[in-house]
Design a protein around this motif. Structure first.
Motif, mmCIF file in Angstrom:
data_model
loop_
_atom_site.group_PDB
_atom_site.id
_atom_site.type_symbol
_atom_site.label_atom_id
_atom_site.label_comp_id
_atom_site.label_asym_id
_atom_site.label_seq_id
_atom_site.Cartn_x
_atom_site.Cartn_y
_atom_site.Cartn_z
ATOM 1 N N VAL A 141 -13.751 11.002 3.849
ATOM 2 C CA VAL A 141 -13.885 12.181 2.983
ATOM 3 C C VAL A 141 -15.085 13.028 3.428
ATOM 4 O O VAL A 141 -14.996 14.257 3.497
ATOM 5 N N GLY A 179 -0.290 8.242 1.274
ATOM 6 C CA GLY A 179 -0.390 9.559 0.661
ATOM 7 C C GLY A 179 0.654 10.512 1.221
ATOM 8 O O GLY A 179 1.116 10.370 2.346
ATOM 9 N N THR A 180 1.012 11.500 0.415
ATOM 10 C CA THR A 180 2.016 12.471 0.857
ATOM 11 C C THR A 180 1.386 13.821 1.171
ATOM 12 O O THR A 180 1.953 14.615 1.910
ATOM 13 N N GLU A 181 0.225 14.094 0.607
ATOM 14 C CA GLU A 181 -0.467 15.353 0.869
ATOM 15 C C GLU A 181 -1.132 15.288 2.245
ATOM 16 O O GLU A 181 -1.571 14.226 2.676
ATOM 17 N N LYS A 213 -13.171 4.902 3.368
ATOM 18 C CA LYS A 213 -12.634 6.102 2.720
ATOM 19 C C LYS A 213 -13.738 7.132 2.449
ATOM 20 O O LYS A 213 -13.528 8.332 2.624
ATOM 21 N N HIS A 217 -4.080 16.205 3.231
ATOM 22 C CA HIS A 217 -5.448 15.691 3.138
ATOM 23 C C HIS A 217 -5.447 14.160 3.019
ATOM 24 O O HIS A 217 -6.246 13.479 3.669
ATOM 25 N N GLU A 218 -4.555 13.621 2.200
ATOM 26 C CA GLU A 218 -4.438 12.166 2.027
ATOM 27 C C GLU A 218 -4.008 11.495 3.328
ATOM 28 O O GLU A 218 -4.493 10.408 3.670
ATOM 29 N N LYS A 219 -3.112 12.137 4.055
ATOM 30 C CA LYS A 219 -2.642 11.579 5.330
ATOM 31 C C LYS A 219 -3.768 11.542 6.360
ATOM 32 O O LYS A 219 -3.881 10.589 7.132
ATOM 33 N N THR A 253 -9.164 6.257 8.144
ATOM 34 C CA THR A 253 -9.540 4.914 7.685
ATOM 35 C C THR A 253 -8.806 3.819 8.440
ATOM 36 O O THR A 253 -9.137 2.647 8.288
ATOM 37 N N ILE A 285 -6.997 11.308 5.666
ATOM 38 C CA ILE A 285 -7.911 10.241 5.234
ATOM 39 C C ILE A 285 -7.331 8.882 5.622
ATOM 40 O O ILE A 285 -8.040 8.012 6.126
ATOM 41 N N GLU A 286 -6.045 8.713 5.416
ATOM 42 C CA GLU A 286 -5.383 7.460 5.794
ATOM 43 C C GLU A 286 -5.483 7.222 7.301
ATOM 44 O O GLU A 286 -5.754 6.105 7.748
ATOM 45 N N GLU A 293 0.836 -1.187 0.000
ATOM 46 C CA GLU A 293 0.000 0.000 0.000
ATOM 47 C C GLU A 293 0.877 1.245 0.000
ATOM 48 O O GLU A 293 1.856 1.339 0.726
#
Length: 180
Positions: free
Chosen positions: A157, A134-136, A153, A138-140, A146, A142-143, A131
């Protein structure tokens, strides 16, 4: 091609996964030790929980008969009973002691998909299936959300869209969270 174990009593017609193996080529073999031979280093034994409750010694003898000559030995278990917890604990213990990877499927389709996935990724490097985080920011977030078992997911969001920040989400009342 994935080889499929032959069974003198059931033959091709008795193998419940064959009609669901569509994404990879396969061939039927009469004298194969495992149920599915992915490659020379990867073999799969198939077992339903219902069958195991009727014949508890069966899978142990099958694992012993495989020996240690394969890099990856998978026990693919079809969970086909209502309350499988006790049986799954037994199978987990067997898998750990026998150094076998335990995979669970809740349908024949899902079990076939697992076999197809092993075959598809047979020659791929490990980082292909790992897997990617994410690096952004927002992605972090969400990660992180979850990672909570009950949050998928889409939920993450929705929560971030509603509350905008992690701090606001943490301070939200149970009622406000329930609305999401």
């Amino acid at each position: 091609a994935t080889s499929v174990r032959g069974d003198a009593e059931r033959g091709r017609a008795g193998n419940p996964l064959l009609k669901h193996l569509r994404a990879v080529p396969w061939q039927f073999a009469e004298d194969l030790g495992p149920d599915y031979l992915i490659s020379s280093g990867c073999v799969v034994l198939y077992l339903s929980v219902r069958y195991h409750t009727l014949h508890p010694a069966y899978i142990g003898s099958r694992v012993d008969a495989l020996g240690q000559g394969h890099k990856l030995r998978v026990l693919l278990v079809h969970v086909d009973v209502k309350d499988p917890h006790h049986v799954l604990k037994q199978l987990m213990r067997l898998a750990i002691l026998s150094e076998v990877t335990l995979m669970l499927a809740w349908s024949h389709e899902e079990a076939a998909k697992i076999i197809e996935t092993y075959k598809t990724f047979e020659h791929k490097p490990p980082d292909m299936i790992m897997e990617k985080g994410g690096t952004e920011p927002h992605e972090k977030m969400i990660e992180a959300l979850t990672s909570v078992k009950s949050v998928n997911k889409t939920d993450a969001v929705t929560l971030l869209g509603t509350f905008r920040t992690l701090e606001a989400l943490i301070r939200a009342s149970p009622e406000d969270l329930a609305l999401c």
